[in-house]
Design a protein around this motif. Structure first.
Motif, PDB file in Angstrom:
ATOM      1  N   GLY A 114      -5.254  -6.411   7.357  1.00  0.00           N
ATOM      2  CA  GLY A 114      -4.608  -7.573   6.408  1.00  0.00           C
ATOM      3  C   GLY A 114      -4.910  -7.461   4.842  1.00  0.00           C
ATOM      4  N   LYS A 115      -5.512  -6.418   4.468  1.00  0.00           N
ATOM      5  CA  LYS A 115      -5.786  -6.228   3.052  1.00  0.00           C
ATOM      6  C   LYS A 115      -4.485  -6.248   1.949  1.00  0.00           C
ATOM      7  N   VAL A 116      -3.403  -5.744   2.662  1.00  0.00           N
ATOM      8  CA  VAL A 116      -2.205  -5.527   1.664  1.00  0.00           C
ATOM      9  C   VAL A 116      -1.119  -6.374   2.669  1.00  0.00           C
ATOM     10  N   PRO A 167       7.090 -12.197 -10.437  1.00  0.00           N
ATOM     11  CA  PRO A 167       5.782 -11.594 -10.439  1.00  0.00           C
ATOM     12  C   PRO A 167       5.883 -10.040 -10.054  1.00  0.00           C
ATOM     13  N   ALA A 168       5.149  -9.248 -10.646  1.00  0.00           N
ATOM     14  CA  ALA A 168       5.234  -7.870 -10.302  1.00  0.00           C
ATOM     15  C   ALA A 168       4.803  -7.655  -8.804  1.00  0.00           C
ATOM     16  N   ILE A 169       5.046  -6.545  -8.466  1.00  0.00           N
ATOM     17  CA  ILE A 169       4.522  -5.900  -7.061  1.00  0.00           C
ATOM     18  C   ILE A 169       3.185  -5.337  -7.174  1.00  0.00           C
ATOM     19  N   LYS A 170       2.220  -5.685  -6.467  1.00  0.00           N
ATOM     20  CA  LYS A 170       0.997  -5.047  -6.681  1.00  0.00           C
ATOM     21  C   LYS A 170       0.779  -3.966  -5.956  1.00  0.00           C
ATOM     22  N   SER A 171       0.817  -2.795  -6.385  1.00  0.00           N
ATOM     23  CA  SER A 171       0.648  -1.351  -5.821  1.00  0.00           C
ATOM     24  C   SER A 171      -0.819  -1.213  -5.514  1.00  0.00           C
ATOM     25  N   VAL A 172      -1.069  -0.973  -4.197  1.00  0.00           N
ATOM     26  CA  VAL A 172      -2.456  -0.823  -3.878  1.00  0.00           C
ATOM     27  C   VAL A 172      -2.357   0.991  -3.433  1.00  0.00           C
ATOM     28  N   VAL A 173      -2.997   1.828  -4.472  1.00  0.00           N
ATOM     29  CA  VAL A 173      -2.719   2.993  -4.210  1.00  0.00           C
ATOM     30  C   VAL A 173      -4.039   3.767  -3.666  1.00  0.00           C
ATOM     31  N   ARG A 174      -3.861   4.478  -2.327  1.00  0.00           N
ATOM     32  CA  ARG A 174      -5.075   5.185  -1.932  1.00  0.00           C
ATOM     33  C   ARG A 174      -4.790   6.386  -1.709  1.00  0.00           C
ATOM     34  N   LYS A 175      -6.109   7.175  -1.907  1.00  0.00           N
ATOM     35  CA  LYS A 175      -6.058   8.726  -1.859  1.00  0.00           C
ATOM     36  C   LYS A 175      -5.259   9.146  -0.488  1.00  0.00           C
ATOM     37  N   GLN A 176      -5.576   8.416   0.802  1.00  0.00           N
ATOM     38  CA  GLN A 176      -5.297   8.972   1.917  1.00  0.00           C
ATOM     39  C   GLN A 176      -4.354   8.188   2.693  1.00  0.00           C
ATOM     40  N   GLN A 177      -3.396   8.488   3.538  1.00  0.00           N
ATOM     41  CA  GLN A 177      -2.444   7.789   4.157  1.00  0.00           C
ATOM     42  C   GLN A 177      -2.942   7.031   4.977  1.00  0.00           C
ATOM     43  N   THR A 178      -3.794   7.414   5.742  1.00  0.00           N
ATOM     44  CA  THR A 178      -4.922   6.810   6.777  1.00  0.00           C
ATOM     45  C   THR A 178      -5.365   5.459   5.967  1.00  0.00           C
ATOM     46  N   GLU A 179      -5.903   5.648   5.009  1.00  0.00           N
ATOM     47  CA  GLU A 179      -6.485   4.529   4.226  1.00  0.00           C
ATOM     48  C   GLU A 179      -5.536   3.529   4.024  1.00  0.00           C
ATOM     49  N   VAL A 180      -4.316   3.735   3.733  1.00  0.00           N
ATOM     50  CA  VAL A 180      -3.152   2.850   3.352  1.00  0.00           C
ATOM     51  C   VAL A 180      -3.068   2.166   4.902  1.00  0.00           C
ATOM     52  N   ASN A 181      -2.716   2.694   5.988  1.00  0.00           N
ATOM     53  CA  ASN A 181      -2.578   2.340   7.344  1.00  0.00           C
ATOM     54  C   ASN A 181      -3.824   1.353   7.621  1.00  0.00           C
ATOM     55  N   GLY A 208       0.788  -1.137   0.071  1.00  0.00           N
ATOM     56  CA  GLY A 208      -0.047   0.038  -0.014  1.00  0.00           C
ATOM     57  C   GLY A 208       0.875   1.349   0.030  1.00  0.00           C
ATOM     58  N   VAL A 209       0.475   2.247  -0.753  1.00  0.00           N
ATOM     59  CA  VAL A 209       1.063   3.520  -0.930  1.00  0.00           C
ATOM     60  C   VAL A 209      -0.119   4.721  -0.864  1.00  0.00           C
ATOM     61  N   GLN A 210       0.232   5.795  -0.755  1.00  0.00           N
ATOM     62  CA  GLN A 210      -0.482   6.913  -0.982  1.00  0.00           C
ATOM     63  C   GLN A 210      -0.535   7.564  -2.258  1.00  0.00           C
ATOM     64  N   GLN A 211      -1.398   7.831  -2.968  1.00  0.00           N
ATOM     65  CA  GLN A 211      -1.469   8.463  -4.315  1.00  0.00           C
ATOM     66  C   GLN A 211      -0.733   9.854  -4.133  1.00  0.00           C
ATOM     67  N   GLY A 212       0.006  10.019  -5.253  1.00  0.00           N
ATOM     68  CA  GLY A 212       1.023  11.149  -5.429  1.00  0.00           C
ATOM     69  C   GLY A 212       2.201  11.226  -4.675  1.00  0.00           C
ATOM     70  N   THR A 213       2.469   9.990  -4.020  1.00  0.00           N
ATOM     71  CA  THR A 213       3.739  10.200  -3.311  1.00  0.00           C
ATOM     72  C   THR A 213       4.879   9.605  -3.999  1.00  0.00           C
ATOM     73  N   VAL A 214       6.148   9.918  -3.525  1.00  0.00           N
ATOM     74  CA  VAL A 214       7.352   9.528  -4.333  1.00  0.00           C
ATOM     75  C   VAL A 214       7.403   7.873  -3.961  1.00  0.00           C
ATOM     76  N   GLN A 215       6.620   7.392  -2.840  1.00  0.00           N
ATOM     77  CA  GLN A 215       6.726   5.818  -3.169  1.00  0.00           C
ATOM     78  C   GLN A 215       5.858   5.164  -4.179  1.00  0.00           C
ATOM     79  N   VAL A 216       5.092   5.857  -4.985  1.00  0.00           N
ATOM     80  CA  VAL A 216       4.277   5.392  -6.056  1.00  0.00           C
ATOM     81  C   VAL A 216       5.454   4.953  -7.144  1.00  0.00           C
ATOM     82  N   ASP A 217       6.400   5.900  -7.344  1.00  0.00           N
ATOM     83  CA  ASP A 217       7.349   5.862  -8.279  1.00  0.00           C
ATOM     84  C   ASP A 217       8.268   4.708  -7.929  1.00  0.00           C
TER      85      ASP A 217
END
Length: 303
Positions: A216-218, A196-210, A172-181
């Protein structure tokens, strides 16, 4: 945004859900915070620096700020007051006070803030922005902190996540952050090697990632080091940090390219706060002093 151990009271995992919901409900709202916090209220105005502030900002005595308040402990919405709080807010309040200004914060999506600064919607962007060469093409930055990327997993690392070989894992990472790249680059190394590729789960807010990680979703998450440290503290031992912090880079305040001497005024205010100890006290009180800098720079992105 970009990336300590943080001296924060541990909260139940459900508090993270509440914080995220509050941040979402507050999105687009504003609050005046110029007088909040002892650091700002005790900061004396520097007349020479105040004279450098553009007339358009000085006219109403406020500086309008865009921030994504879903990034505790840097910026978040206080459940009790519904105001935007955090050490990042406290520090810039002290900067503004040194310039004779009050602050007005608007909660906004992280990836909308720099465009908002460019358009004049905001007079500054204060949202844990990593100062990068790419972002410097759009706005100017004044550096004020040093952070890197850290990874967290559920306690005991049940999915066996390794930041250096996360092929096939969901992160999990937050949308628009350097971690996405960062994840995209790491995933390409995986696929280039036939893995296999890493599955990036991009969320709008960091609290959603947390929250995704706690539920256990990620398999893991990557974020700025102060944010990961705070999430570990607040989940009461449900999470742990793995690996070492990497890609350390400066955070910067974003200001418009046509904002006159505002960046020099902010840089001067930061230097004064570092010299008188206010800067270190704010960071120490939040438990993030490990990222303190000694010399704020204008457009200090690393090559």
């Amino acid at each position: 945004m970009s990336t300590g151990s943080l001296r924060r009271r541990a909260l139940a995992a459900s508090a993270l859900v509440l914080t995220g919901a509050l941040a979402l409900s507050a999105c687009g709202d504003s609050n005046d915070s110029g007088d909040s916090g002892s650091a700002a209220s005790n900061t004396s105005v520097d007349s020479k620096l105040a004279a450098m502030v553009p007339a358009a900002i000085k006219s109403d005595g406020k500086i309008s700020i865009g921030t994504d308040a879903s990034y505790p402990p840097n910026e978040s919405v206080d459940p009790a007051s519904q105001k935007i709080v955090g050490w990042d807010v406290d520090l810039f309040n002290a900067v503004a006070a040194k310039l004779g200004l009050k602050t007005q914060y608007s909660n906004a999506g992280f990836d909308t803030i720099i465009p908002g600064v460019q358009s004049g919607k905001y007079e500054a962007g204060i949202s844990s922005f990593t100062d990068t060469k790419e972002r410097e093409q759009a706005v100017d930055f004044v550096t004020y902190y040093s952070a890197g990327t850290s990874w967290a997993v559920l306690k005991g690392n049940p999915k066996g996540v390794n930041p250096d070989d996360a092929c096939g894992k969901s992160v999990g990472v937050q949308q628009g952050t350097v971690q996405v790249d960062d994840l995209a680059a790491r995933s390409k190394k995986c696929t280039d090697a036939g893995k296999p590729a890493i599955k990036s789960v991009v969320r709008k807010q960091q609290t959603e990632v947390n929250n995704d990680l706690v539920a256990g979703k990620v398999d893991g998450m990557a974020a700025d080091s102060p944010i990961v440290g705070d999430a570990v503290k607040k989940t009461g031992g449900k999470l742990e940090i793995i690996g070492q912090t990497y890609d350390t880079a400066p955070y910067g305040y974003a200001v418009g390219k046509n904002s006159g001497q505002l960046k020099e005024a902010i840089q001067g205010a930061l230097k004064a706060l570092i010299a008188d100890g206010t800067y270190k006290k704010i960071l120490t009180d939040a438990g993030v002093e490990s990222g303190a800098i000694t010399e704020p720079k204008i457009n200090g992105a690393q090559s």
